[in-house]
Design an enzyme around this catalytic site. Structure first.
Site, PDB file in Angstrom:
ATOM      1  N   SER A   1       0.788  -1.163   0.087  1.00 21.38           N
ATOM      2  CA  SER A   1      -0.109   0.051  -0.048  1.00 21.38           C
ATOM      3  C   SER A   1       0.870   1.096  -0.048  1.00 21.38           C
ATOM      4  CB  SER A   1      -0.996  -0.086   1.270  1.00 21.38           C
ATOM      5  OG  SER A   1      -0.155  -0.053   2.233  1.00 21.38           O
ATOM      6  N   HIS A   2       2.129   1.202   0.409  1.00 20.77           N
ATOM      7  CA  HIS A   2       2.908   2.416   0.272  1.00 20.77           C
ATOM      8  C   HIS A   2       4.057   1.978  -0.868  1.00 20.77           C
ATOM      9  CE1 HIS A   2       1.457   3.027   4.275  1.00 20.77           C
ATOM     10  NE2 HIS A   2       1.572   4.353   3.873  1.00 20.77           N
TER      11      HIS A   2
ATOM     12  N   THR B   1      -5.876   9.309   9.359  1.00 16.41           N
ATOM     13  CA  THR B   1      -5.107   7.882   9.849  1.00 16.41           C
ATOM     14  C   THR B   1      -3.942   7.795  10.724  1.00 16.41           C
ATOM     15  OG1 THR B   1      -3.920   7.471   7.655  1.00 16.41           O
ATOM     16  CG2 THR B   1      -6.308   6.612   7.747  1.00 16.41           C
TER      17      THR B   1
ATOM     18  N   ARG C   1       7.900  -7.775   7.777  1.00 20.06           N
ATOM     19  CA  ARG C   1       8.741  -7.036   6.958  1.00 20.06           C
ATOM     20  C   ARG C   1      10.159  -7.293   6.730  1.00 20.06           C
ATOM     21  NH1 ARG C   1       5.672  -2.664   8.981  1.00 20.06           N
ATOM     22  NH2 ARG C   1       7.479  -2.296  10.469  1.00 20.06           N
TER      23      ARG C   1
ATOM     24  N   ARG D   1       1.193   3.729  -4.818  1.00 22.04           N
ATOM     25  CA  ARG D   1       1.129   5.412  -4.555  1.00 22.04           C
ATOM     26  C   ARG D   1       1.567   6.381  -5.636  1.00 22.04           C
ATOM     27  NH1 ARG D   1      -0.302   6.680   1.378  1.00 22.04           N
ATOM     28  NH2 ARG D   1      -1.417   4.690   2.067  1.00 22.04           N
TER      29      ARG D   1
ATOM     30  N   HIS E   1       3.577  14.379   2.729  1.00 22.13           N
ATOM     31  CA  HIS E   1       4.150  13.082   3.161  1.00 22.13           C
ATOM     32  C   HIS E   1       3.156  11.961   2.535  1.00 22.13           C
ATOM     33  CE1 HIS E   1       5.728   9.849   5.653  1.00 22.13           C
ATOM     34  NE2 HIS E   1       6.696  10.635   6.091  1.00 22.13           N
TER      35      HIS E   1
ATOM     36  N   ALA F   1       4.351   8.439   2.347  1.00 18.48           N
ATOM     37  CA  ALA F   1       5.046   7.173   2.419  1.00 18.48           C
ATOM     38  C   ALA F   1       4.948   6.465   3.738  1.00 18.48           C
ATOM     39  CB  ALA F   1       6.427   7.486   2.164  1.00 18.48           C
ATOM     40  N   ALA F   2       5.468   5.099   3.657  1.00 15.79           N
ATOM     41  CA  ALA F   2       5.496   4.785   5.226  1.00 15.79           C
ATOM     42  C   ALA F   2       6.407   5.317   6.349  1.00 15.79           C
ATOM     43  CB  ALA F   2       5.756   3.250   4.934  1.00 15.79           C
ATOM     44  N   LEU F   3       6.272   5.132   7.381  1.00 17.39           N
ATOM     45  CA  LEU F   3       7.024   5.697   8.373  1.00 17.39           C
ATOM     46  C   LEU F   3       8.197   4.980   9.022  1.00 17.39           C
ATOM     47  CD1 LEU F   3       4.449   7.492  10.822  1.00 17.39           C
ATOM     48  CD2 LEU F   3       5.654   8.294   8.828  1.00 17.39           C
TER      49      LEU F   3
ATOM     50  N   GLY G   1      -4.966   2.921   3.093  1.00 21.03           N
ATOM     51  CA  GLY G   1      -4.273   2.252   1.890  1.00 21.03           C
ATOM     52  C   GLY G   1      -4.847   0.996   1.755  1.00 21.03           C
ATOM     53  N   ASP G   2      -4.861   0.205   2.858  1.00 22.29           N
ATOM     54  CA  ASP G   2      -5.200  -1.037   3.021  1.00 22.29           C
ATOM     55  C   ASP G   2      -6.762  -0.988   2.729  1.00 22.29           C
ATOM     56  OD1 ASP G   2      -3.024  -2.021   3.359  1.00 22.29           O
ATOM     57  OD2 ASP G   2      -3.032  -1.965   5.655  1.00 22.29           O
TER      58      ASP G   2
END
Lengths: 336, 336
Positions: B46-47, B159, B307, B51, B119, B121-123, B186-187
């Site tokens: 999702s990232h 979110t 991950r 995107r 922003h 992206a993922a953190l 995103g999910d």
């Protein structure tokens, strides 16, 4: 339950007597009593007089030093250590907060590690003390393992409360203080005492099955709030309160504890920062726009609002008569 | 869904081409592409490429500066500001992290406010970058309001993801990166695209009723994870990401946005601290005892483990063929 109505002043005197008669010096007894009175004042009964028997148990067993003389030192300009001298946490916190607040106000952010203390009180008065100095505050502690990581049924985490405060313009601060378990241990204990059931998801019985019986959960294990996300936050609390302070993780606290019913030794992690230095001028008005928007939404409620409402109530508090009798009994020292 | 298997190198080239052909200079295109590749590498689809169309939309509309030149400055020895020059966040973060890490390594704790960025992206890569320098890291952002405070059905929060990393001895760091909504936006979007249902509690439809239909939730509102506790944490994220940075709250970001489908302008709050300076020698072995205990519990799983497992997989990634075609189409500039 039979209740007796006590004024906050009577609650103060009862707690102070119990602590003083069981080995606390005046400074420690005073600091402890302030946490009890603040809890009863704000309607947080699970952290009020309900805790006094546990406090006394650990004073009597000698586990906790009732005459502790906490020492405050700096490891760097922005790291404060409050060493509690193996006493209860409140006196060490009262002595450490000014040093933490000074560092955060000067540099913008600072941290305090609390070590060699026994913590048995609520966290919200601690972060509120920072908000009263126009600082944002965060605090967390980690003690007895009674919460299972998501997906398991073995205790590893404490109920690991996380508290946060944000100062507001001419209003009480925004404050939350939440157990990262689905329900605080004290609330489960009170439900068990009063014969109430608790929601599914609160915990598991000793066989790992879901149950609504708080007594069965006290023999089994609590669950984190919010599934795997709450479990991750509970893990973060362990790492902050023990990993970052050098104090005991929950499982270590249990291993080293004497089981007297009072709180084991552990640490606490405090963070304080200055919205004014970080965000600059106008930050208060900016944040009030957000709070205004929040409070205008039907059905929403700001965390902490109930406590602040209770605080303005100056009438007597209804206290369990049995609890009062127990504490009065504890005011007579066993050896006197 | 028809998929095409792409190597990470092919994913890199596709993303880089899309950004470069739509107004990004090489530095910005490179930083953005690294976030896309890291996401696909670690299975965080999702990232990833998902995107890219949103990124391109905001480059084409002119909302985001593809040639941004972020500036790093210190407000105090422990407050770093990264001003993103109205570009995407990754380049500003890549430039700011070294200054944040240096301050945290020297003083024990430091904060970075990221401002004037978009922003998307993922953190987790951001806090992992701190953990790679033996620092603990925390980060959060707050954008478009699509999550209702607990008890209500009106969107106020983004979110509002919260990420945390803790360095480990000779192991990948402990990392979590969680939306404080019950499910990441995103999910939900991917579930809607793929026609999957989502669990009750994920969100409400436009009439405020519970539903398992992700498409109905995208028209309605998401809910926080974990009831009132998750709602409190989502509020904290708004206060950190906007209140403490001086950047826009989610509702302000929406009000100011042009609705091009890309991310609105907002801020990010970063915290970094040194367990070594805070807890002292032996902290790594101390924490490994906790992690060992955690990993030994049947049924438990450390956040982030999936991950790190995905990362070691060097085979091609299965990417939606339609998405690839869309991105390839975007590589042809509309005016070329």
């Amino acid at each position: 339950m039979t209740v007796v109505n006590l004024s906050l002043s009577e609650i103060h005197d009862l707690a102070l007597e119990a602590f003083t008669q069981n080995g606390c010096d005046p400074q420690n007894a005073g600091a402890l009593t302030r946490t009890v009175v603040a809890a009863e004042r704000d309607g947080s009964h699970s952290h009020g007089l309900f805790r006094v028997p546990g406090y006394v148990a650990s004073l009597r067993s000698g586990k906790v030093n009732g005459a502790a003389d906490p020492q405050i030192s700096n490891k760097s300009p922005v790291i404060v250590n409050a060493n509690g001298d193996d006493g209860y946490a409140p006196l060490a916190i009262e002595r450490g907060i000014p040093a933490l607040a000074k560092a955060a106000s000067e540099f913008g952010i600072a941290v305090m590690t609390l070590t060699h203390t026994h913590h048995f009180a609520a966290l919200w008065p601690e972060v509120e003390a920072l908000a009263e100095q126009n600082l944002a505050g965060m605090a967390c502690v980690s003690y007895m393992p009674n919460v299972a990581p998501h997906g398991s049924n073995k205790p590893l985490f404490g109920t690991n409360p996380l508290a946060f405060a944000w100062p507001r313009k001419n209003k009480p601060p925004f404050v939350f203080d939440m157990a990262t378990s689905a329900m605080a241990g004290g609330d489960v204990a009170i439900a068990a005492r009063d014969g109430h059931s608790v929601p599914l998801g609160t915990g598991l019985d000793e066989n790992g099955n879901e149950t609504t019986d708080p007594a069965a959960i006290l023999k089994g294990v609590l669950l984190p709030f919010g599934g795997h996300k709450g479990s991750a936050i509970a893990t973060m609390v362990e790492l902050l309160a023990a990993g970052a302070t050098g104090e005991r993780f929950s499982f270590e606290a249990q291993d080293a504890d004497n089981g007297d019913g009072g709180p084991p030794r552990g640490g606490e992690f405090f963070l304080a920062f200055s919205p004014s230095l970080l965000a600059g001028e106008g930050w208060e008005d900016h944040c009030e726009k957000f709070f205004d928007k929040y409070e205008a939404i039907p059905g929403s409620r700001l965390p902490g609002a109930r406590r602040h409402n209770n605080r303005s109530d100056t009438t007597n508090r209804a206290i369990d008569a049995k609890l009062i009798a127990t504490i009065q009994e504890l005011c007579s020292r066993p050896d006197s």
